[in-house]
Design an enzyme around this catalytic site. Structure first.
Site, PDB file in Angstrom:
ATOM      1  CB  ALA A  10      -0.883  -0.041   1.151  1.00  0.00           C
ATOM      2  CE  LYS A  11       3.756   6.248  -4.676  1.00  0.00           C
ATOM      3  NZ  LYS A  11       5.197   5.599  -4.154  1.00  0.00           N
TER       4      LYS A  11
END
Length: 307
Positions: free
Chosen positions: A160-161
């Protein structure tokens, strides 16, 4: 280049185009205090077929996927974000630009659980050249192994960014710069190679290409996958689930970074140890040229969203 030096005037926020100076949030915004935001970095290129956003649909996929672990419902659909971005690029007349979509928990209350805090969404575009310097694309960069380790997926989702965890990358980049290096390489908690602060890493040995697998605590980079695709199309064997030790870096034939910002950047030394001949190697050069051929021509229609 600072934003003050850029001729950009508009940001899209929550469904409206607002003046750059007015794109503000409250000081008690949840995302500011706890890092509860997700974002993307995307590039638009001025291609032979006109302005085109590179792999926009893939970036949108990751944006929505990044929001899931945090229970974040992005209150705009893909079509709305796409329409806003295309119009923003046209308004700013920036066929070649960097695009930053971000969604974050906004102002409502403070406390670890965002509760009913609204999800705010913004998109900005601005001109941005080579992330590590124009000369880096040809001459390569000098990097150092960071004393900071990359966080593990058992601590924070690594695919997940997310805004908050990027403090890990900030620390690594600051350390590298303070010690006279252009960039850092982070090892994971087991001491194996993870990635750069904002880039994936590739190693070339005996004509084959290796890159750390996603279980090594690195981001599933979209440029990373592009490099894999381009390399395999050219007949290279790509080990996309590799485990790479620190020692293997020093004896590699070639090393290079990949990323939306870094594009394809050679690494000429690690911890003052020259890699190969200390110049951009032939495999890196071929992959880099293939990458720029694609983004400058715009011919791979499945990879572009045209403005």
């Amino acid at each position: 280049m600072s934003f003050e030096d850029m001729d950009v005037g508009t940001i899209w926020m929550d469904g409206e185009f607002v003046d750059w100076e007015d794109a503000q949030v409250h000081v008690l915004t949840h995302g500011l205090h706890y890092g509860t935001g997700v974002f993307e970095g995307v590039r638009s290129y001025d291609t032979d077929n006109g302005a085109a956003i590179f792999r926009w649909e893939d970036h949108l996929d990751r944006l929505y996927q990044s929001a899931k672990p945090y229970g974040m419902e992005i209150p705009f659909n893909r079509e709305e974000l796409t329409e806003a971005t295309l119009e923003l690029i046209e308004r700013e007349d920036l066929p070649s630009c960097y695009i930053r979509p971000i969604a974050f928990y906004g102002y409502d209350m403070l406390g670890l659980n965002p509760g009913d805090a609204p999800v705010k969404v913004a998109i900005a575009v601005w001109p941005w050249g080579a992330y590590l310097g124009e000369e880096a694309l040809e001459e390569g960069v000098d990097v150092a192994i960071s004393s900071w380790r990359k966080f593990a997926s058992s601590q924070i989702p690594t695919n997940a960014k997310t805004t908050g965890p990027y403090v890990n990358s900030v620390l690594a980049s600051l350390e590298a710069e303070e010690n006279g290096y252009t960039e850092a390489i982070l090892l994971n908690k087991e001491g194996q190679v993870a990635e750069g602060p904002g880039e994936n890493l590739f190693l070339v040995r005996d004509g084959e290409i290796h890159t750390p697998g996603l279980a090594e605590s690195n981001l599933d980079g979209i440029t990373r996958q592009t490099v894999i695709d381009l390399a395999e199309e050219r007949g290279y064997t790509v080990h996309a689930d590799a485990t790479i030790s620190r020692g293997e870096l020093y004896t590699a034939d070639e090393l290079f970074f990949s990323g939306t910002a870094a594009e394809v950047t050679p690494i000429r030394s690690v911890d003052d140890t020259e890699i190969g001949l200390g110049t951009k190697g032939p495999v890196t050069d071929e992959i880099q040229q293939a990458f720029f051929d694609v983004v400058e021509s715009g011919e791979r229609e499945e990879w572009f969203t045209y403005v």
